[in-house]
Design an enzyme around this catalytic site. Structure first.
Site, short mmCIF file in Angstrom:
data_model
loop_
_atom_site.label_atom_id
_atom_site.label_comp_id
_atom_site.label_asym_id
_atom_site.label_seq_id
_atom_site.Cartn_x
_atom_site.Cartn_y
_atom_site.Cartn_z
N ARG A 50 0.36 -3.23 24.90
CA ARG A 50 -0.11 -1.83 24.99
C ARG A 50 0.14 -1.10 23.67
NH1 ARG A 50 1.96 1.80 29.91
NH2 ARG A 50 3.86 1.88 28.65
N LYS A 149 -0.79 5.63 23.95
CA LYS A 149 0.55 6.21 24.05
C LYS A 149 0.94 6.66 22.65
CE LYS A 149 4.58 5.06 26.75
NZ LYS A 149 4.71 6.35 27.38
N GLU A 182 -2.28 12.32 36.51
CA GLU A 182 -0.95 11.71 36.63
C GLU A 182 0.09 12.81 36.47
OE1 GLU A 182 -0.46 8.91 33.42
OE2 GLU A 182 -1.11 10.35 31.92
N1 PXG Z 1 1.89 8.32 32.22
C1 PXG Z 1 2.35 8.75 31.04
C2 PXG Z 1 1.68 9.88 30.36
C3 PXG Z 1 3.45 8.12 30.44
O1 PXG Z 1 3.90 8.52 29.25
C4 PXG Z 1 3.58 6.63 32.36
C5 PXG Z 1 2.47 7.29 32.87
C6 PXG Z 1 4.15 5.48 33.09
O2 PXG Z 1 3.83 4.25 32.43
P1 PXG Z 1 4.81 3.01 32.46
O3 PXG Z 1 4.13 2.00 31.64
O4 PXG Z 1 6.10 3.48 31.85
O5 PXG Z 1 4.96 2.61 33.87
C7 PXG Z 1 4.07 7.04 31.10
C8 PXG Z 1 5.23 6.38 30.46
C9 PXG Z 1 9.79 10.56 29.88
C10 PXG Z 1 8.92 9.46 29.37
O6 PXG Z 1 10.75 10.90 29.17
C11 PXG Z 1 8.04 8.80 30.20
C12 PXG Z 1 7.22 7.80 29.70
C13 PXG Z 1 7.28 7.52 28.39
C14 PXG Z 1 8.15 8.19 27.58
C15 PXG Z 1 8.97 9.18 28.04
O7 PXG Z 1 9.52 11.06 30.95
N2 PXG Z 1 6.39 7.19 30.60
#
Ligand code: PXG
Length: 290
Positions: A50, A149, A182
């Site tokens: 990713r 991301k 989301e």
């Molecule tokens: N949506 C977004 C916008 C994200 O940044 C997720 C969904 C979940 O994806 P994963 O691959 O982790 O299951 C993310 C990722 C925080 C934080 O501090 C959260 C993420 C990344 C960085 C910081 O809340 N989540």
């Protein structure tokens, strides 16, 4: 704490980058949040893939191969004697000139922080989280694909602030059609009449790695899984709701926009998925000890 910075491990106090780094000046870079469970880096290859896709989308050349990134991530955990933790991997366009033009930026900055994270209090994994929809919308795919991301999280941060100002820990973000995208750092799921629903990626959701894992676990349980556009109404009348993310893991959600979900307690299928997820993370990854 030892931080990986451009090929070296340095003390936290010495982990410094240039004020001309375009990651700082413009959010010009990409990142991943990765979990370490029981000496095992969870779905490392998926995270690195990713990251590569995010970099490709913003025309950022990756300075290291996937194998080199994998080794650096594992070494960052080893250097800090971590068995469980949270790894933040960041690649920026590097130091450049003042001005948006990325020509002249470089070399790319690569940062790996291996630490811990607790996004929500433990009590909420038992009792469930309450969320609220906020005015700030998920960024439009024609402006910046939400699947990237990138280091630009301002719209998610604004959504988080809006939720916190009215007393909630997490915000539900809609896309510009008013559909559920989301939460600020988590994907959203609901269960209705035994079927598991989550918004499709083109609704503005990140291709969450926890999202994919939970969909697979649910299918393994014989639960039908549907990626379908959802409205706030769909969430309000759902039987169960939960969020998924690397930092949050799987967390039950018991109230949306002041409407209790189901009986206002974490749902039974949600609980089963949490248990299955917690079991699966122990083995599904790259072991630090080879
Ligand atoms: N949506 C977004 C916008 C994200 O940044 C997720 C969904 C979940 O994806 P994963 O691959 O982790 O299951 C993310 C990722 C925080 C934080 O501090 C959260 C993420 C990344 C960085 C910081 O809340 N989540």
């Amino acid at each position: 704490m030892k931080i990986y910075l451009n090929g070296d491990f340095v003390e936290k106090e010495d982990a410094k980058i240039s004020v001309f780094d375009h990651g700082l000046l413009y959010g010009d870079g990409v990142f991943e949040g990765i979990r370490l469970y029981d000496g095992c880096v969870y779905k490392l290859d998926e995270h690195l893939e990713r990251l590569e896709h995010s970099a490709k989308a913003i025309l950022l050349d990756m300075p290291m191969s996937r194998a080199e990134f994998a080794e650096a991530v594992c070494e960052a955990c080893r250097q800090n004697n971590l068995k469980n933790g949270y790894i933040r991997l960041i690649v920026t366009r590097g130091p450049g000139h003042l001005g948006l033009n990325p020509d002249g930026c470089g070399p790319q900055s690569v940062i790996i922080i291996a630490d811990n994270i607790q996004l929500y209090p433990e009590e909420l994994y038992e009792n469930g989280l309450k969320i609220i929809s906020v005015p700030t919308r998920r960024i439009n795919a024609s402006a910046l694909p939400p699947a990237v991301k990138s280091l630009n999280y301002l719209n998610n941060i604004l959504a988080k602030i809006e939720a916190k100002r009215v007393g909630f820990l997490e915000a539900l973000m809609l896309n510009d059609k008013g559909e559920i995208a989301e939460c600020t750092g988590d994907n959203v799921f609901i269960i209705r009449k035994g079927v598991l629903y989550t918004p499709p990626l083109d609704a503005g959701s990140l291709r969450g790695i926890t999202r994919a894992a939970v969909m697979e676990l649910a299918e393994g349980m014989g639960i039908q899984v549907k990626e379908q556009a959802l409205t706030r109404y769909d969430l309000w009348i759902s039987d169960e709701c939960f969020l998924t993310g690397t930092a949050a893991e799987v967390i039950p959600c018991v109230e949306v926009d002041h409407r209790p979900i189901g009986n206002g307690k974490p749902g039974t299928l949600t609980q089963k998925l949490i248990d299955l997820f917690r079991e699966s993370v122990k083995s599904d990854g790259t072991r630090l000890d080879g």
